[in-house]
Design a protein around this motif. Structure first.
Motif, mmCIF file in Angstrom:
data_model
loop_
_atom_site.group_PDB
_atom_site.id
_atom_site.type_symbol
_atom_site.label_atom_id
_atom_site.label_comp_id
_atom_site.label_asym_id
_atom_site.label_seq_id
_atom_site.Cartn_x
_atom_site.Cartn_y
_atom_site.Cartn_z
ATOM 1 N N LEU A 182 -15.336 -8.620 -9.052
ATOM 2 C CA LEU A 182 -15.860 -7.582 -8.623
ATOM 3 C C LEU A 182 -14.897 -6.834 -7.939
ATOM 4 O O LEU A 182 -14.565 -6.807 -7.032
ATOM 5 N N GLN B 264 -19.024 -2.193 -12.983
ATOM 6 C CA GLN B 264 -19.535 -2.713 -13.595
ATOM 7 C C GLN B 264 -20.754 -2.940 -13.316
ATOM 8 O O GLN B 264 -21.626 -3.292 -12.544
ATOM 9 N N ASN C 137 -23.170 -2.638 -9.938
ATOM 10 C CA ASN C 137 -22.343 -2.540 -8.705
ATOM 11 C C ASN C 137 -22.613 -1.353 -8.180
ATOM 12 O O ASN C 137 -22.200 -1.289 -6.457
ATOM 13 N N LEU D 54 -20.299 -8.303 -15.319
ATOM 14 C CA LEU D 54 -18.329 -8.201 -14.807
ATOM 15 C C LEU D 54 -17.877 -6.714 -15.607
ATOM 16 O O LEU D 54 -16.811 -6.912 -15.236
#
Length: 263
Positions: free
Chosen positions: A160, A173, A186, A256
């Motif tokens: 990440l 992401q 995120n 992701l």
């Protein structure tokens, strides 16, 4: 009494979870065992990481969290205990517990090497029972984390990157997709306040070659049925949602994957 939580991708159709609980109770009969989830998608480490990260902070500070999403079981990946200011994590060193341990104040990481902290024999395909649950039972009964083996200097993390706000573009992401199909990014709450947007204004969401229009909303009730929106979700992250629909299906994304939000 120590609280011990369990998270895995085992499901409940077989006896795997029951065997872990039996192992813990055999070593510490007064342990209080509670399930976080056993419905993590098979081998989906990012999904397990998110559920653990967002659930662990709600438990008492001395809780022992056992997390097993372990596609590398039997390989050279380490079996570890993570000691934090507000809890303890036991599981594989594959990124599963990294973000949760940061949330609880990571202090030290130890590799489980001492034979007394492993069942005899240890199945090469079921460390959840023979290593992680065994360690949890012993620590719940009074043993110390540092007794399991040597200190580890580096913890494996997820792939990440930190979200970036570049002019009129937010690069982030996908952290998780929940059961409603909401795509959770995120981007945390402290960064959301820096976005140059007001409620009701539009976003363009770019996922690969796809470009979709969405509105910035406070809650799901402000979204028209079937429409796409961007909002602060209950877990403290910016999420993309469709009222009574699935943003995941519309965006066709997976954990992701990178996204761009343009203002």
């Amino acid at each position: 009494m120590r609280v011990v939580t369990l998270l895995s991708d085992f499901g409940l159709g077989d006896g795997y979870v029951a065997q872990m609980k039996g192992t813990i109770l055999g070593l510490c009969p007064n342990a209080v065992i509670t399930d976080i989830s056993h419905d993590v998608e098979r081998h989906n480490i990012p999904m397990g990481s998110f559920i653990l990260e967002t659930s662990a902070p709600y438990f008492p500070e001395d809780t022992i969290h056992v997390a097993v999403v372990d596609p590398g079981v039997g390989s050279a990946r380490k079996a570890i205990v993570i000691e934090c200011n507000a809890g303890l994590f036991i599981g594989p060193d594959n990124g599963l517990m990294a973000r949760a341990s940061e949330k609880l104040g990571l202090k030290s990481v130890y590799e489980i090497r001492e034979k007394q902290f492993q069942r005899n024999p240890v199945s090469p395909t079921f460390h959840g029972r023979d290593v992680f649950a065994h360690v949890a039972g012993l620590i719940a009964s009074g043993r110390r984390p540092e007794e399991v083996g040597p200190r580890v200097s580096k913890l494996e993390t997820l792939d990440l990157s930190s979200p970036k706000l570049i002019g009129d573009k937010l690069v982030c992401q996908v952290l998780h997709v929940d059961v409603f199909g909401n795509v959770i990014t995120n981007v945390e709450e402290n960064m959301i306040g820096k976005l140059p947007k007001k409620f009701g204004e539009g976003f363009e969401i770019r996922s690969g070659a796809r470009k979709l229009q969405a509105r910035y909303a406070r809650s799901y009730h402000e979204i028209e049925k079937g429409s796409l929106a961007v909002l602060l979700g209950s877990q403290g992250f910016l999420e993309i949602a469709i009222r009574e629909g699935s943003a995941r299906d519309r965006l066709k994304v997976k954990p992701l994957e990178k996204l761009e939000l343009r203002f």
